[in-house]
Design a protein around this motif. Structure first.
Motif, mmCIF file in Angstrom:
data_model
loop_
_atom_site.group_PDB
_atom_site.id
_atom_site.type_symbol
_atom_site.label_atom_id
_atom_site.label_comp_id
_atom_site.label_asym_id
_atom_site.label_seq_id
_atom_site.Cartn_x
_atom_site.Cartn_y
_atom_site.Cartn_z
ATOM 1 N N LEU A 53 22.989 62.788 -14.490
ATOM 2 C CA LEU A 53 23.182 64.149 -14.998
ATOM 3 C C LEU A 53 24.674 64.510 -15.026
ATOM 4 N N LYS A 54 25.360 64.158 -13.937
ATOM 5 C CA LYS A 54 26.797 64.442 -13.879
ATOM 6 C C LYS A 54 27.572 63.647 -14.929
ATOM 7 N N SER A 55 27.166 62.380 -15.107
ATOM 8 C CA SER A 55 27.823 61.525 -16.108
ATOM 9 C C SER A 55 27.602 62.067 -17.518
ATOM 10 N N THR A 56 26.383 62.551 -17.762
ATOM 11 C CA THR A 56 26.065 63.123 -19.080
ATOM 12 C C THR A 56 26.915 64.355 -19.358
ATOM 13 N N GLN A 57 27.018 65.229 -18.356
ATOM 14 C CA GLN A 57 27.831 66.435 -18.511
ATOM 15 C C GLN A 57 29.301 66.074 -18.720
ATOM 16 N N LYS A 58 29.739 65.044 -17.987
ATOM 17 C CA LYS A 58 31.129 64.604 -18.122
ATOM 18 C C LYS A 58 31.396 64.070 -19.532
ATOM 19 N N ARG A 59 30.417 63.290 -20.054
ATOM 20 C CA ARG A 59 30.561 62.771 -21.427
ATOM 21 C C ARG A 59 30.590 63.905 -22.441
ATOM 22 N N ILE A 60 29.732 64.896 -22.225
ATOM 23 C CA ILE A 60 29.702 66.044 -23.139
ATOM 24 C C ILE A 60 31.059 66.744 -23.155
ATOM 25 N N ASP A 61 31.599 66.988 -21.959
ATOM 26 C CA ASP A 61 32.907 67.656 -21.863
ATOM 27 C C ASP A 61 34.009 66.820 -22.516
ATOM 28 N N THR A 62 33.954 65.496 -22.275
ATOM 29 C CA THR A 62 34.970 64.602 -22.841
ATOM 30 C C THR A 62 34.905 64.587 -24.363
ATOM 31 N N PHE A 63 33.683 64.458 -24.897
ATOM 32 C CA PHE A 63 33.526 64.408 -26.354
ATOM 33 C C PHE A 63 33.811 65.764 -27.008
ATOM 34 N N LYS A 64 33.559 66.823 -26.278
ATOM 35 C CA LYS A 64 33.919 68.145 -26.812
ATOM 36 C C LYS A 64 35.426 68.271 -26.948
ATOM 37 N N GLN A 65 36.154 67.753 -25.952
ATOM 38 C CA GLN A 65 37.607 67.758 -26.010
ATOM 39 C C GLN A 65 38.091 66.871 -27.162
ATOM 40 N N THR A 66 37.429 65.722 -27.316
ATOM 41 C CA THR A 66 37.769 64.816 -28.424
ATOM 42 C C THR A 66 37.520 65.503 -29.759
ATOM 43 N N ALA A 67 36.396 66.218 -29.846
ATOM 44 C CA ALA A 67 36.062 66.932 -31.084
ATOM 45 C C ALA A 67 37.119 67.984 -31.407
ATOM 46 N N GLU A 68 37.589 68.672 -30.374
ATOM 47 C CA GLU A 68 38.646 69.673 -30.585
ATOM 48 C C GLU A 68 39.930 69.017 -31.093
ATOM 49 N N ASP A 69 40.274 67.861 -30.490
ATOM 50 C CA ASP A 69 41.476 67.136 -30.926
ATOM 51 C C ASP A 69 41.329 66.658 -32.373
ATOM 52 N N VAL A 70 40.127 66.143 -32.697
ATOM 53 C CA VAL A 70 39.870 65.655 -34.065
ATOM 54 C C VAL A 70 39.943 66.806 -35.058
ATOM 55 N N ASN A 71 39.382 67.951 -34.691
ATOM 56 C CA ASN A 71 39.432 69.130 -35.570
ATOM 57 C C ASN A 71 40.864 69.576 -35.820
ATOM 58 N N GLU A 72 41.678 69.502 -34.758
ATOM 59 C CA GLU A 72 43.082 69.897 -34.902
ATOM 60 C C GLU A 72 43.825 68.951 -35.855
ATOM 61 N N ILE A 73 43.589 67.641 -35.679
ATOM 62 C CA ILE A 73 44.229 66.655 -36.563
ATOM 63 C C ILE A 73 43.728 66.815 -37.992
ATOM 64 N N LEU A 74 42.415 67.056 -38.126
ATOM 65 C CA LEU A 74 41.821 67.243 -39.451
ATOM 66 C C LEU A 74 42.433 68.457 -40.148
ATOM 67 N N SER A 75 42.613 69.523 -39.397
ATOM 68 C CA SER A 75 43.213 70.740 -39.970
ATOM 69 C C SER A 75 44.644 70.470 -40.441
ATOM 70 N N GLN A 76 45.390 69.707 -39.646
ATOM 71 C CA GLN A 76 46.769 69.361 -40.024
ATOM 72 C C GLN A 76 46.803 68.536 -41.304
ATOM 73 N N LYS A 77 45.915 67.522 -41.375
ATOM 74 C CA LYS A 77 45.879 66.649 -42.555
ATOM 75 C C LYS A 77 45.467 67.425 -43.806
ATOM 76 N N ILE A 78 44.487 68.301 -43.637
ATOM 77 C CA ILE A 78 44.038 69.115 -44.778
ATOM 78 C C ILE A 78 45.166 70.029 -45.250
ATOM 79 N N ALA A 79 45.893 70.635 -44.290
ATOM 80 C CA ALA A 79 47.017 71.514 -44.643
ATOM 81 C C ALA A 79 48.108 70.727 -45.367
ATOM 82 N N GLN A 80 48.386 69.505 -44.888
ATOM 83 C CA GLN A 80 49.406 68.670 -45.533
ATOM 84 C C GLN A 80 48.979 68.265 -46.944
ATOM 85 N N MET A 81 47.710 67.910 -47.107
ATOM 86 C CA MET A 81 47.222 67.521 -48.430
ATOM 87 C C MET A 81 47.251 68.715 -49.388
#
Length: 250
Positions: A43-71
């Motif tokens: 259960l703890k590992s699952t929650q940790k993965r969720i938190d980690t992937f949520k952070q990754t998703a935020e980072d990906v969204n930020e990079i995606l926003s930058q690339k879209i703005a540049q394009m």
């Protein structure tokens, strides 16, 4: 005395039975504890993965926003270049028409200079549009890759979130079993300890039989033999030399 011995026998039997129950309870407790830890850890590992992937998703969204703005910026520059190209093409056609109707060589030469400049500008704009198009393509490919990663991360988050309630349920059930097994085990230990204490008291109350003393046979008296007195050695007298008598002369 007989009562104490009966009590001792009863308590010994009782201790043996309670010890079996305690050992069985201990085995069950350890087993349930292991399962509980497993589900709790999952259960703890699952929650940790969720938190980690949520952070990754935020980072990906930020990079995606930058690339879209540049394009989008490149697309605006490309659109402006295309508008300039259209305008310069119209100017080129206008100047070419004026050259055809020019009256003097000087006017024609001046218009030709202007036409050459427009043609040079048109080539620069075409090169700019070509570069912008190439950059737009690269950013479009990058955005596609980032969006794929974003979708993959989102699916992983969704999968872990969906598995979390079931894990939480299993972990809760295992914890309840652990609490129950722990209570039984602790109760058995207390009972065993209590019976052990009673057993010790009864043992202490029973008088210990006196050890049988082994009779040691008396050794037969030995007759003392008096030692013979030592005889004193008498030294032999030295031999006396016999003296021959002299014959008397007649």
């Amino acid at each position: 005395m007989a009562g104490l011995k009966n009590k001792l026998k009863q308590l010994t039997s009782q201790k043996s039975e309670i010890s079996k129950i305690r050992r069985k309870g201990e085995t069950e407790y350890k087993k349930v504890k292991s399962i509980s830890r497993k589900y709790s850890s999952s259960l703890k590992s699952t929650q940790k993965r969720i938190d980690t992937f949520k952070q990754t998703a935020e980072d990906v969204n930020e990079i995606l926003s930058q690339k879209i703005a540049q394009m989008e910026s490149i697309q605006r520059l490309k659109s402006a270049a295309q508008e300039r190209l259209t305008l310069e093409t119209q100017n080129k056609e206008q100047v070419e028409s004026e050259i055809d109707f020019s009256d003097t060589p000087e006017e024609k030469q001046s218009l030709q200079y202007r036409l050459d400049s427009i043609i040079s500008t048109i080539e620069e704009i075409k090169n700019e549009i070509k570069q912008r198009t190439s950059m737009e393509k690269k950013f479009s490919q990058a955005i596609d890759e980032i969006e794929k990663k974003k979708n993959s991360v989102s699916k992983t988050i969704k999968k872990n979130i969906e598995s979390k309630p079931e894990l939480a349920k299993l972990a809760k059930t295992a914890q309840q079993k652990l609490d129950s097994a722990s209570k039984k085990f602790e109760s058995a230990k207390k009972r065993e300890s209590s019976v052990t204490a009673q057993l010790s008291k009864v043992k202490a109350a029973i008088p210990k039989p006196k050890p049988k003393t082994r009779k040691i046979k008396a050794k037969p008296k030995t007759r003392k033999i008096k030692a013979k007195p030592k005889t004193r050695k008498i030294k032999a007298k030295p031999k006396t030399r016999k003296i021959k008598k002299k014959k008397s002369r007649r």
